[in-house]
Design an enzyme around this catalytic site. Sequence first.
Site, PDB file in Angstrom:
ATOM      1  N   TYR B 105       0.751  -1.252   0.118  1.00  0.00           N
ATOM      2  CA  TYR B 105       0.108   0.035  -0.079  1.00  0.00           C
ATOM      3  C   TYR B 105       1.138   1.214  -0.082  1.00  0.00           C
ATOM      4  CZ  TYR B 105      -4.383  -2.517   1.228  1.00  0.00           C
ATOM      5  OH  TYR B 105      -5.305  -3.517   1.055  1.00  0.00           O
ATOM      6  N   TYR B 144      -0.251  -9.958   0.441  1.00  0.00           N
ATOM      7  CA  TYR B 144       0.345  -9.602   1.108  1.00  0.00           C
ATOM      8  C   TYR B 144       0.446 -10.021   2.603  1.00  0.00           C
ATOM      9  CZ  TYR B 144      -3.220  -6.155   2.793  1.00  0.00           C
ATOM     10  OH  TYR B 144      -4.353  -5.791   3.414  1.00  0.00           O
ATOM     11  N   ARG B 154      -2.781 -12.150   3.163  1.00  0.00           N
ATOM     12  CA  ARG B 154      -4.416 -11.543   2.747  1.00  0.00           C
ATOM     13  C   ARG B 154      -4.319 -11.861   1.441  1.00  0.00           C
ATOM     14  NH1 ARG B 154      -7.946  -7.906   4.473  1.00  0.00           N
ATOM     15  NH2 ARG B 154      -8.864  -9.756   3.698  1.00  0.00           N
ATOM     16  N   HIS B 157      -7.349  -8.170  -2.557  1.00  0.00           N
ATOM     17  CA  HIS B 157      -8.650  -7.851  -2.554  1.00  0.00           C
ATOM     18  C   HIS B 157      -8.697  -6.115  -2.709  1.00  0.00           C
ATOM     19  CE1 HIS B 157      -6.384  -7.136   1.386  1.00  0.00           C
ATOM     20  NE2 HIS B 157      -6.982  -6.001   1.424  1.00  0.00           N
ATOM     21  N   HIS B 159     -10.683  -2.687  -1.223  1.00  0.00           N
ATOM     22  CA  HIS B 159     -11.603  -2.331  -0.428  1.00  0.00           C
ATOM     23  C   HIS B 159     -12.696  -1.329  -0.907  1.00  0.00           C
ATOM     24  CE1 HIS B 159      -9.059  -3.252   3.277  1.00  0.00           C
ATOM     25  NE2 HIS B 159      -8.107  -3.059   2.359  1.00  0.00           N
TER      26      HIS B 159
END
Lengths: 188, 234
Positions: B105, B144, B154, B157, B159
Site C-alpha cells: 500500500y 501481502y 491476505r 482484495h 476495499h
Amino acid sequence: MTLNATTSHTVGPYYHIGLTWLNREDLANAGTLGERVAITGQVVDGNGDVVNDAMLEVWQANAAGKYDHPEDDQDKALDPNFEGFGRVPVDGEGRFRFSTIKPGSVPGLKGTTQAPHLVVLVFARGLVKHLLTRIYFDGEAANGDDPLLACVPAERRRTLVAKADAAGVYQWNVVLQGTDEETVFFDY
Amino acid sequence: MSDKPGYRRPQAGTQPDYLHPAYQSTNLRSPSKPLVFLPHSLSEITGPTIGAERIAEHDNDLTAQHDGEPQGERIIIHGRVLDENGLPVPGILVEIWQANAAGRYNHKRDLHDAPLDPNFTGTGRTVTDADGWYQFQTIKPGAYPWGNHHNAWRPAHIHFSLFGPSVLTRLVTQMYFPGDPLLAYDPIYNCVPDTSAKERLIASFDLEKTVPHYALGYRWDIVLRGRDATPMEK
C-alpha cells in the site's frame, strides 16, 4: 426479488489512502445558522490503549432540526450552508476533534421528539462492521424525554452524552470495550 | 408526521459478529456489552448525499493518475449496486483503495518489504449511474503478509466504501478474486458462516468486459440494505 446485503468487512489499517479526500472536521461554515460547538475526544480499546487508526463519520440535522435529505419532509427550512456530514480521522494518539452546530430536535417514532443529537459511525481495523452510536449534549432538558436514551440502561446513558469543559469544548470518548465506561453501541 | 419504513435487518449468518477471535484485532475492539436495539427513526433513514459533483476525470481510472503506467495486470471491474429488493441504487458514491501489484500500500504504516510503484496511488472513486452501474480501471493487487498469525497472508482484495441513500445503507467491504488459494485461510474473508454470503464477495471473470490486447474484465455486484415493505406500527 429478495437479496441479502453484501457482507461488511473492516476498513483495515490503510483506509486513509482511499478516504481522506473527503475528510471534513468543520461541518459548518461562516454562514451556517446555529450555536457553534466543538467536540473532542479519544478512541480507546478494551485495554485502555489508544486506537490510532480509527475514523468517525458524523450525520446530523441543522439548527432547525431538519435533515438535508429527501426523506425529511418536515415543514422546516434547509440551511444552504449546512449538509450535516463529517468525516473525522483520529490522530496518532487516537484523538479527534470536529466543529459543527448544535442540531435542533427532530421527530422520533410514534409522535415522540428526539433530543438534539449526532449519529456517529466508528470505523477501524478490527471492526469487521462499523459501530453506530450517538452524541447527545449535557444539560439539554429534552434528554430526559428522548425515546432512544430511554431504551438505554440508565447507568450507561452517560456514555452518549458529551460534557462541556471549562473552555466550552464538548468532551466525548469512544470506549470500544470496557467494564464500566464502554460506549453504548446500537444494533442498527 | 407518520412513521416511514425502516430498513430490513440482516439475514442470519450474512453479517459478521464484532468478536471474531480468529481475526485477532477484534479481541480488544469489539463491544463486550449488549448492543441496544435501534428503531429506525428519521435520523437513520436519512444520510449524507454525496454525488457526482465531487468526482473528477480519472478518479475511476487508477492507471491514469500519474505520468506513467503502473506495473501489473490491468483490469476493469464493473458491477451493479442493488438494494435487497433488487432495485438499482443510482447516484451514490463508491470509494475504493488497494495495494499495488506487488502487494504494497502507498501508506506510511505499510512496512511490507515489497516495492512501491511511483505510478500507482491505489485510490479511486466514482458515482453509480442511473441504473446503479459503476466501473473502475485499475491493476490487480498483490497478496501481502500480515501479523495476524504465523505465515498469514491476505488474499488479493480491493476495499470498497459505499454510502447509499441513508445512514443504514453505509457499507465498507472488500472484493476478492476468483480462484485465490489464500481465501480458505483468511480470517477476514471467513468472518461469517454463510457460504453464499462469502462467495458473493468474490468477483467473477467477465469475458465480455475484457478488452482484447488490453485488460481483463471482472464483474462484481454489491447489495445494500433495502427498505422494509411496511411502516412500523403506529
